[in-house]
Design a protein around this motif. Structure first.
Motif, PDB file in Angstrom:
ATOM      1  N   MET A   1      62.421 -45.689   3.011  1.00 46.96           N
ATOM      2  CA  MET A   1      61.377 -44.732   2.266  1.00 46.96           C
ATOM      3  C   MET A   1      60.008 -45.179   2.626  1.00 46.96           C
ATOM      4  SD  MET A   1      63.126 -42.134   1.909  1.00 46.96           S
ATOM      5  CE  MET A   1      61.779 -41.167   1.413  1.00 46.96           C
ATOM      6  N   THR A   2      59.733 -46.477   2.561  1.00 46.81           N
ATOM      7  CA  THR A   2      58.519 -47.151   2.823  1.00 46.81           C
ATOM      8  C   THR A   2      58.055 -46.771   4.207  1.00 46.81           C
ATOM      9  OG1 THR A   2      58.827 -49.021   1.118  1.00 46.81           O
ATOM     10  CG2 THR A   2      57.095 -49.144   2.571  1.00 46.81           C
TER      11      THR A   2
ATOM     12  N   VAL B   1      58.839 -44.245   6.055  1.00 42.89           N
ATOM     13  CA  VAL B   1      58.658 -42.842   6.129  1.00 42.89           C
ATOM     14  C   VAL B   1      57.521 -42.526   5.305  1.00 42.89           C
ATOM     15  CG1 VAL B   1      59.578 -40.552   5.253  1.00 42.89           C
ATOM     16  CG2 VAL B   1      61.217 -42.328   6.407  1.00 42.89           C
ATOM     17  N   ARG B   2      57.168 -42.908   4.312  1.00 39.16           N
ATOM     18  CA  ARG B   2      56.060 -42.974   3.458  1.00 39.16           C
ATOM     19  C   ARG B   2      54.749 -43.294   4.418  1.00 39.16           C
ATOM     20  NH1 ARG B   2      54.869 -46.756  -0.716  1.00 39.16           N
ATOM     21  NH2 ARG B   2      54.223 -47.891   1.072  1.00 39.16           N
ATOM     22  N   ASP B   3      55.115 -44.638   4.907  1.00 36.71           N
ATOM     23  CA  ASP B   3      53.642 -45.031   5.682  1.00 36.71           C
ATOM     24  C   ASP B   3      53.496 -44.298   7.044  1.00 36.71           C
ATOM     25  OD1 ASP B   3      53.421 -47.079   3.738  1.00 36.71           O
ATOM     26  OD2 ASP B   3      54.329 -48.730   5.116  1.00 36.71           O
ATOM     27  N   HIS B   4      54.305 -43.883   7.675  1.00 37.74           N
ATOM     28  CA  HIS B   4      54.289 -42.868   8.702  1.00 37.74           C
ATOM     29  C   HIS B   4      53.765 -41.742   8.546  1.00 37.74           C
ATOM     30  CE1 HIS B   4      55.255 -40.796  12.305  1.00 37.74           C
ATOM     31  NE2 HIS B   4      55.760 -39.958  11.689  1.00 37.74           N
ATOM     32  N   MET B   5      54.164 -41.117   7.341  1.00 32.24           N
ATOM     33  CA  MET B   5      53.270 -39.858   6.687  1.00 32.24           C
ATOM     34  C   MET B   5      52.011 -40.417   6.475  1.00 32.24           C
ATOM     35  SD  MET B   5      56.435 -37.886   4.612  1.00 32.24           S
ATOM     36  CE  MET B   5      57.760 -37.180   5.363  1.00 32.24           C
ATOM     37  N   ARG B   6      51.760 -41.290   5.729  1.00 34.30           N
ATOM     38  CA  ARG B   6      50.261 -41.598   5.264  1.00 34.30           C
ATOM     39  C   ARG B   6      49.468 -42.156   6.327  1.00 34.30           C
ATOM     40  NH1 ARG B   6      48.597 -40.056  -0.102  1.00 34.30           N
ATOM     41  NH2 ARG B   6      50.294 -40.103  -1.384  1.00 34.30           N
TER      42      ARG B   6
ATOM     43  N   VAL C   1      49.988 -36.045  -4.035  1.00 34.52           N
ATOM     44  CA  VAL C   1      49.888 -34.999  -3.037  1.00 34.52           C
ATOM     45  C   VAL C   1      49.890 -33.700  -3.858  1.00 34.52           C
ATOM     46  CG1 VAL C   1      51.520 -34.002  -1.293  1.00 34.52           C
ATOM     47  CG2 VAL C   1      51.460 -36.204  -1.825  1.00 34.52           C
TER      48      VAL C   1
END
Length: 176
Positions: free
Chosen positions: A141-142, A144-149, A67
């Motif tokens: 966190m996985t 959340v990260r997958d949602h953001m990605r 990022v």
């Protein structure tokens, strides 16, 4: 300006706790990387990704995983190349792509800073967590990260173009 709904107190508290924890962890990691390897966190990310991927990635693949702005990534790659930690050149598969390769010196730098990096992560992030906490945090966190990605990677997003009148030293300049 459109009115937005406020965050609930629990959401706001969680948000601030997360942001503070990330800032504290990143600051400690940055200090350790500077002290042990004279590299920044972003440079460590680039070297670690290269080391973990058979030593070669295109600049686009690096940008998708880190990022960071395109221009910032190019600048960091130039610094790493100048230090002899990576090389850059045209990809044999696509002449438009730039292939980044970690050097033996880059691999050595990663192996030099990694023990301290692990120690900082363990001491600040993992030590206060139970096994159950670690599992729950990893799952959360996985997600959340997958949602953001789920959005296209920043390197694939079109660059914003300036469409309004441009000014040069306070005077309007023609855009045609």
């Amino acid at each position: 300006m459109a009115k937005t709904d406020a965050l609930a107190p629990e959401q706001l508290g969680t948000y601030f706790a997360l942001m503070e924890a990330v800032s504290l962890l990143q600051h400690a990691v940055e200090q350790q990387l500077r002290a042990d390897g004279d590299i920044s966190y972003v440079q460590f990310q680039l070297l670690a990704r290269l080391a973990d991927s058979d030593g070669r990635l295109t600049m686009t693949e690096l940008a998708d995983g880190v990022v960071y702005s395109r221009s910032g990534l190019t600048h960091q790659a130039a610094l790493l190349e100048k230090a002899g930690l990576i090389t850059r050149g045209p990809s044999p598969d696509d002449q438009r792509a730039t292939l980044v390769t970690i050097t033996d010196a880059g691999l050595t730098r990663v192996s030099t800073v990694l023990p301290g990096h692990i120690q900082v992560a363990r001491r600040l992030l993992f030590d206060p967590l139970s096994d159950q906490d670690l599992h729950a945090l990893g799952d959360i966190m996985t997600r959340v990260r997958d949602h953001m990605r789920a959005q296209p990677p920043r390197s694939a997003a079109p660059r914003k173009r300036h469409t309004g009148p441009r000014t040069v030293r306070g005077a309007e300049a023609s855009t045609d």
